[in-house]
Write an enzyme that holds these catalytic residues in place. Structure first.
Site, PDB file in Angstrom:
ATOM      1  N   GLY A  70       7.453   1.630  66.070  1.00  0.00           N
ATOM      2  CA  GLY A  70       8.210   2.528  65.198  1.00  0.00           C
ATOM      3  C   GLY A  70       9.256   3.311  65.982  1.00  0.00           C
ATOM      4  N   THR A  71       8.894   3.722  67.182  1.00  0.00           N
ATOM      5  CA  THR A  71       9.812   4.487  68.037  1.00  0.00           C
ATOM      6  C   THR A  71      11.106   3.709  68.269  1.00  0.00           C
ATOM      7  OG1 THR A  71       8.021   5.645  69.141  1.00  0.00           O
ATOM      8  CG2 THR A  71      10.068   5.412  70.395  1.00  0.00           C
ATOM      9  N   ASN A 152       4.136  13.247  59.696  1.00  0.00           N
ATOM     10  CA  ASN A 152       2.841  12.892  60.273  1.00  0.00           C
ATOM     11  C   ASN A 152       1.934  14.095  60.503  1.00  0.00           C
ATOM     12  OD1 ASN A 152       5.211  13.041  62.025  1.00  0.00           O
ATOM     13  ND2 ASN A 152       3.783  12.964  63.731  1.00  0.00           N
ATOM     14  N   GLN A 180       4.728   6.615  58.169  1.00  0.00           N
ATOM     15  CA  GLN A 180       3.434   7.061  57.600  1.00  0.00           C
ATOM     16  C   GLN A 180       3.209   6.552  56.166  1.00  0.00           C
ATOM     17  OE1 GLN A 180       0.928   8.804  59.039  1.00  0.00           O
ATOM     18  NE2 GLN A 180       1.946   9.036  61.015  1.00  0.00           N
ATOM     19  N   SER A 200       5.800   1.083  61.325  1.00  0.00           N
ATOM     20  CA  SER A 200       5.046   0.797  62.548  1.00  0.00           C
ATOM     21  C   SER A 200       3.712   0.169  62.161  1.00  0.00           C
ATOM     22  CB  SER A 200       4.809   2.108  63.304  1.00  0.00           C
ATOM     23  OG  SER A 200       3.882   1.891  64.347  1.00  0.00           O
ATOM     24  N   GLY A 201       3.401  -0.992  62.749  1.00  0.00           N
ATOM     25  CA  GLY A 201       2.211  -1.748  62.357  1.00  0.00           C
ATOM     26  C   GLY A 201       0.905  -0.981  62.488  1.00  0.00           C
ATOM     27  N   HIS A 202       0.773  -0.189  63.558  1.00  0.00           N
ATOM     28  CA  HIS A 202      -0.548   0.404  63.816  1.00  0.00           C
ATOM     29  C   HIS A 202      -0.895   1.556  62.885  1.00  0.00           C
ATOM     30  CE1 HIS A 202       0.297   4.108  66.367  1.00  0.00           C
ATOM     31  NE2 HIS A 202       1.466   3.519  66.485  1.00  0.00           N
ATOM     32  N   THR A 238      11.562 -11.702  73.634  1.00  0.00           N
ATOM     33  CA  THR A 238      10.737 -12.717  72.964  1.00  0.00           C
ATOM     34  C   THR A 238       9.816 -12.049  71.955  1.00  0.00           C
ATOM     35  OG1 THR A 238      10.848 -14.064  74.941  1.00  0.00           O
ATOM     36  CG2 THR A 238       9.110 -14.615  73.356  1.00  0.00           C
ATOM     37  N   CYS A 327      -1.973  22.159  74.756  1.00  0.00           N
ATOM     38  CA  CYS A 327      -1.937  23.060  75.896  1.00  0.00           C
ATOM     39  C   CYS A 327      -0.848  22.618  76.878  1.00  0.00           C
ATOM     40  CB  CYS A 327      -3.297  23.031  76.581  1.00  0.00           C
ATOM     41  SG  CYS A 327      -3.439  24.272  77.843  1.00  0.00           S
TER      42      CYS A 327
HETATM   43  N1  PLP Z   1       7.401   8.168  63.249  1.00  0.00           N
HETATM   44  C1  PLP Z   1       6.297   8.775  62.783  1.00  0.00           C
HETATM   45  C2  PLP Z   1       6.389   9.639  61.565  1.00  0.00           C
HETATM   46  C3  PLP Z   1       5.069   8.583  63.421  1.00  0.00           C
HETATM   47  O1  PLP Z   1       3.973   9.183  62.956  1.00  0.00           O
HETATM   48  C4  PLP Z   1       5.027   7.756  64.574  1.00  0.00           C
HETATM   49  C5  PLP Z   1       3.764   7.572  65.335  1.00  0.00           C
HETATM   50  O2  PLP Z   1       3.057   8.524  65.624  1.00  0.00           O
HETATM   51  C6  PLP Z   1       6.210   7.121  65.002  1.00  0.00           C
HETATM   52  C7  PLP Z   1       7.379   7.366  64.317  1.00  0.00           C
HETATM   53  C8  PLP Z   1       6.237   6.231  66.197  1.00  0.00           C
HETATM   54  O3  PLP Z   1       5.661   4.973  65.942  1.00  0.00           O
HETATM   55  P1  PLP Z   1       5.110   4.097  67.181  1.00  0.00           P
HETATM   56  O4  PLP Z   1       3.826   4.713  67.604  1.00  0.00           O
HETATM   57  O5  PLP Z   1       4.933   2.725  66.620  1.00  0.00           O
HETATM   58  O6  PLP Z   1       6.140   4.129  68.236  1.00  0.00           O
END
Ligand code: PLP
Length: 386
Positions: A70-71, A152, A180, A200-202, A238, A327
């Site tokens: 996702g990043t 999130n 999300q 994002s898949g996870h 790839t 922290c």
């Molecule tokens: N955007 C949001 C709102 C997220 O919650 C997250 C993951 O915590 C991301 C982007 C980033 O996704 P990834 O962990 O696949 O890089």
């Protein structure tokens, strides 16, 4: 048995998803760019996954680009579009919000360091932007708007349909971080003029390390990394075939199960809130109106408590949750999202996020809520005495 209530951080990989991806690790392991049968089997897997994601979003398969996460999708949407804007002498103004994920805030700050004007829209006490403020922020030089669909940390939902309409009226590129959202809310890009959207898949039961950038046909972004030209050159490298296949299967399930998920997640959310909100010194962060909040997502703040310590106490009792306060060098700092809500520091430091998912049960939520209420009650009292 430990109770996992941190599904907004990540989700387990579903059995159906693992079964679908396994052949692409063992026998169909070819490089999808190879022209032999091992390669074409892998390419077929990627093709099917692209079609499944297109169904989830209600777009065409050509508008789906697989990314490493996702990043990366967020970075390409913003920085890749910015390159395109610069190459075409467009206006260098980006509008985003104060509560975006670091993978949007980071590119925004990078653009600022390169001379772009960036507006970080404030949010109200619920964590939602005002459309009027968005309209006011628009200038002749505005070329990109990036506003997340669902937050999130605090679960707030932005008025994405209206934002997309405002952007489309002025032909401004509108990207939304929808990481999300899959399986929790319906997504239909044929009804909303969103230019680009990240997944994002996870976050929806596929493995970590794979994501999606949806890019509407006719909208251009330029590459931000260079390599073998995969994914039309915007996500070179790839393809992570097994992960992509997994994400495709997870997308198919998310689409098929979204209504069922919404009703289960909403009822677990209610159980959690009904048991937590009566605790003295505890308040909800983000929207209290569930229609404006991500299903299954609960975030709270406990006056006088410390987020990380609450997380550790819950963990010792077998419940995994998370906190937006961490922290740093011995001092508990609320996250930028909590700061944007303008909560007093004494509250924001004691933040906790409890996010239910498909595999949680009502009984687990009851148990976890009672435990958290107990821990929160004690933490609030202890600090009250101090
Ligand atoms: N955007 C949001 C709102 C997220 O919650 C997250 C993951 O915590 C991301 C982007 C980033 O996704 P990834 O962990 O696949 O890089």
């Amino acid at each position: 048995m430990a109770i996992y209530l941190d599904n907004s951080a990540t989700t387990p990989v579903r059995r159906e998803v693992i079964e679908e991806m396994m052949p692409f690790l063992e026998s169909a392991f070819g490089n999808p760019s190879s022209i032999h049968s091992h390669g074409t089997r892998a390419a077929d897997g990627v093709k099917q996954a692209r079609e499944r994601v297109a169904k989830l979003l209600n777009c065409s398969a050509q508008e789906v680009y697989f990314s490493p996460c996702g990043t990366y999708a967020n970075n390409v949407a913003i920085l890749g579009r910015a390159r395109f804007v610069e190459a075409n002498d467009g206006g260098r103004h980006l509008i985003t919000t104060a509560i975006e994920h670091p993978s949007v805030i980071g590119p925004a700050q990078h653009l600022e360091s390169r001379g772009w004007r960036v507006t970080y829209l404030p949010v109200d006490r619920d964590g939602i932007i005002a459309l009027e403020q968005l309209r006011k922020a628009l200038g002749d030089d505005t070329s990109i708007i990036s506003i997340m669909w669902a937050n999130n940390e605090i679960g707030s939902l932005q008025p994405v349909d209206s934002i997309a309409e405002i952007a489309a009226e002025r032909e401004i590129f509108f990207h939304t971080d929808a990481v999300q959202v899959p399986g929790k809310l319906p997504i239909d890009v044929s009804k909303t003029p969103i230019s680009a959207l990240s997944l994002s898949g996870h976050k929806f039961y596929a493995p970590k390390g794979v994501g999606v950038l949806y890019l509407r046909q006719g909208e251009n972004v330029m590459p931000t990394a260079f390599g073998g030209g995969q994914e039309m050159g915007i996500m070179p490298g790839t393809e992570s075939v097994a992960n992509i296949v997994a994400l495709g299967k997870a997308a198919e399930l998310a689409l098929a199960e979204v209504d069922e998920n919404i009703s289960n997640l909403r009822s677990m959310q209610k159980i959690l809130l009904d048991r937590l909100l009566p605790v003295e010194g505890l308040r909800i962060t983000g929207p209290a109106d569930m229609e404006r909040r991500l299903p299954g997502h609960v975030s709270i703040a406990i006056t006088g408590a410390e987020g990380e310590s609450l997380v550790m106490k819950c963990d010792l009792k077998g419940v995994s949750v998370s906190s937006g306060s961490a922290c740093h060098k011995g001092i508990i700092e609320p996250s930028s999202v909590l700061r944007a809500l303008r909560l007093p520091d004494a509250e924001a430091r004691g933040s906790l996020r409890i996010s239910a998912g498909r595999f949680n049960t009502s009984e687990e939520c009851e148990k976890a809520a009672d435990l958290i209420a107990q821990i929160a009650g004690k933490s609030a009292k202890v600090s009250g005495k101090a």
